[in-house]
Design a protein around this motif. Structure first.
Motif, PDB file in Angstrom:
ATOM      1  N   THR A   1      18.187  14.069  21.473  1.00  0.00           N
ATOM      2  CA  THR A   1      18.118  15.479  21.809  1.00  0.00           C
ATOM      3  C   THR A   1      17.368  16.204  20.701  1.00  0.00           C
ATOM      4  N   PHE A   2      17.333  17.548  20.784  1.00  0.00           N
ATOM      5  CA  PHE A   2      16.779  18.372  19.715  1.00  0.00           C
ATOM      6  C   PHE A   2      17.883  19.217  19.098  1.00  0.00           C
ATOM      7  N   VAL A   3      17.729  19.555  17.827  1.00  0.00           N
ATOM      8  CA  VAL A   3      18.566  20.602  17.264  1.00  0.00           C
ATOM      9  C   VAL A   3      18.255  21.903  17.990  1.00  0.00           C
ATOM     10  N   GLY A   4      16.950  22.207  18.116  1.00  0.00           N
ATOM     11  CA  GLY A   4      16.523  23.427  18.776  1.00  0.00           C
ATOM     12  C   GLY A   4      16.508  24.617  17.833  1.00  0.00           C
ATOM     13  N   ARG A   5      16.483  25.811  18.420  1.00  0.00           N
ATOM     14  CA  ARG A   5      16.460  27.038  17.634  1.00  0.00           C
ATOM     15  C   ARG A   5      16.697  28.242  18.546  1.00  0.00           C
ATOM     16  N   ASP A   6      17.429  29.212  18.046  1.00  0.00           N
ATOM     17  CA  ASP A   6      17.481  30.540  18.656  1.00  0.00           C
ATOM     18  C   ASP A   6      16.326  31.322  18.055  1.00  0.00           C
ATOM     19  N   TRP A   7      15.240  31.498  18.835  1.00  0.00           N
ATOM     20  CA  TRP A   7      14.025  32.092  18.294  1.00  0.00           C
ATOM     21  C   TRP A   7      14.165  33.586  18.019  1.00  0.00           C
ATOM     22  N   THR A   8      15.309  34.177  18.370  1.00  0.00           N
ATOM     23  CA  THR A   8      15.527  35.597  18.073  1.00  0.00           C
ATOM     24  C   THR A   8      16.173  35.802  16.709  1.00  0.00           C
ATOM     25  N   ARG A   9      16.494  34.706  16.025  1.00  0.00           N
ATOM     26  CA  ARG A   9      17.202  34.806  14.749  1.00  0.00           C
ATOM     27  C   ARG A   9      16.454  34.010  13.682  1.00  0.00           C
ATOM     28  N   PRO A  10      16.603  34.392  12.408  1.00  0.00           N
ATOM     29  CA  PRO A  10      15.904  33.670  11.330  1.00  0.00           C
ATOM     30  C   PRO A  10      16.461  32.262  11.144  1.00  0.00           C
TER      31      PRO A  10
END
Length: 306
Positions: free
Chosen positions: A113-122
């Motif tokens: 899988t991916f860790v991913g990211r919330d692109w709205t947060r640093p």
């Protein structure tokens, strides 16, 4: 080491057809795509119904792989575990657990899988959020004798400005995710375009590289001189179009596969090197995709010991 392939490049084929083709063309293992049937990214593939995987499915899958003399090296469900939409994130988490359960039933050692990211947060806030939610998934998998592996793909298309959308793209972040109990599905192609030597990073992290993906990358330095590292800024119609590089099948890009495979052997890698075919030249229809897989096999198979 065995040579395998990720099944996601043939989303319209059933797993039985892929297994027969792979065995006939010299592949030794399959990394099986297990996205849900609905939704997901453009090239989503669902080759096993892990959300409803009972004894009948277990027996059929074992028989299929035994019949063709193939290994099932890993399940692939590369999604954003830090998605900013809580409902979407919950769905991803639930399906990842289904994949882990199915892996336990079949004795598959890894789920990717991916860790991913919330692109709205640093980034710093994302790391703290991941530290809150990922250890429970690692524990869930460990209780079932399964390891979660993370591909070091940048996933720039997940960020509106082409910045990293998967916080596992560099050795600095690998060290952080290893502290959470995650392992690496090493892919050299991503390292090349972000300026990291894919050969030099193998030795320091060899103990955590338990699976690997074989994808190449072709760079266009002249286009980079126009756009810069992050790609087009004023006319970005394709979130995945960086404008100065593209993925290729192994042997048609800048990765030195002789050196990569040699260094993996040097440091005791005994897992699967799995071809991930995302080459636009050898894509578009099944005939071209399978030809691309043949090119990858011709490049890599002579490097792998019997």
């Amino acid at each position: 080491m065995k040579l395998g392939m990720l099944t996601a490049c043939l989303p319209g084929w059933p797993l039985a057809r892929i297994a027969a083709w792979a065995a006939e063309n010299g592949y030794q293992a399959l990394e099986v795509a297990v996205w849900p049937d609905a939704g997901g990214r453009d090239f989503v593939a669902s080759h096993l119904p892990v959300a409803d995987f009972g004894p009948r499915e277990v027996d059929r899958t074992r028989e299929l792989f035994d019949r063709h003399g193939l290994e099932l090296s890993a399940f692939a469900y590369y999604e954003n575990n830090l998605h900013p939409d809580p409902e979407r994130r919950a769905g991803i988490r639930a399906h990842l657990k289904h994949a882990i359960d199915a892996a336990q039933a079949l004795g598959v050692p890894y789920v990717g899988t991916f860790v991913g990211r919330d692109w709205t947060r640093p980034v710093a806030e994302n790391l703290r959020e991941a530290e809150r939610i990922l250890p429970e998934l690692v524990e869930y998998a460990g209780e079932r004798n399964v390891r979660i592996i993370v591909e070091n793909c940048v996933m720039e298309g997940w960020h509106p400005d082409g910045y990293p959308g998967n916080l596992a793209y560099s050795p600095e972040l690998w060290e952080w995710m290893f502290s959470l109990g995650l392992y690496l599905n090493y892919d050299p192609s991503h390292l090349v375009w972000i300026g990291i030597d894919p050969v030099e990073v193998i030795a320091p992290y060899a103990e955590r590289i338990v699976h690997a993906q074989a994808k190449d990358v072709e760079l266009d330095p002249r286009a980079r001189n126009r756009f810069g590292h992050f790609g087009p800024a004023t006319d970005r119609t394709d979130p995945w179009g960086m404008g100065w590089w593209r993925y290729r099948v192994p042997g048609l890009g800048q990765v030195s596969w002789t050196n990569v495979v040699d260094r993996l052997y040097e440091h005791g890698f005994t897992g699967t090197l799995s071809v991930e075919h995302e080459d636009p030249v050898w894509g578009g229809d099944d005939e071209r995709v399978t030809q691309g897989l043949r090119i990858a096999h011709r490049t890599l198979r002579p490097l792998i010991l019997d």
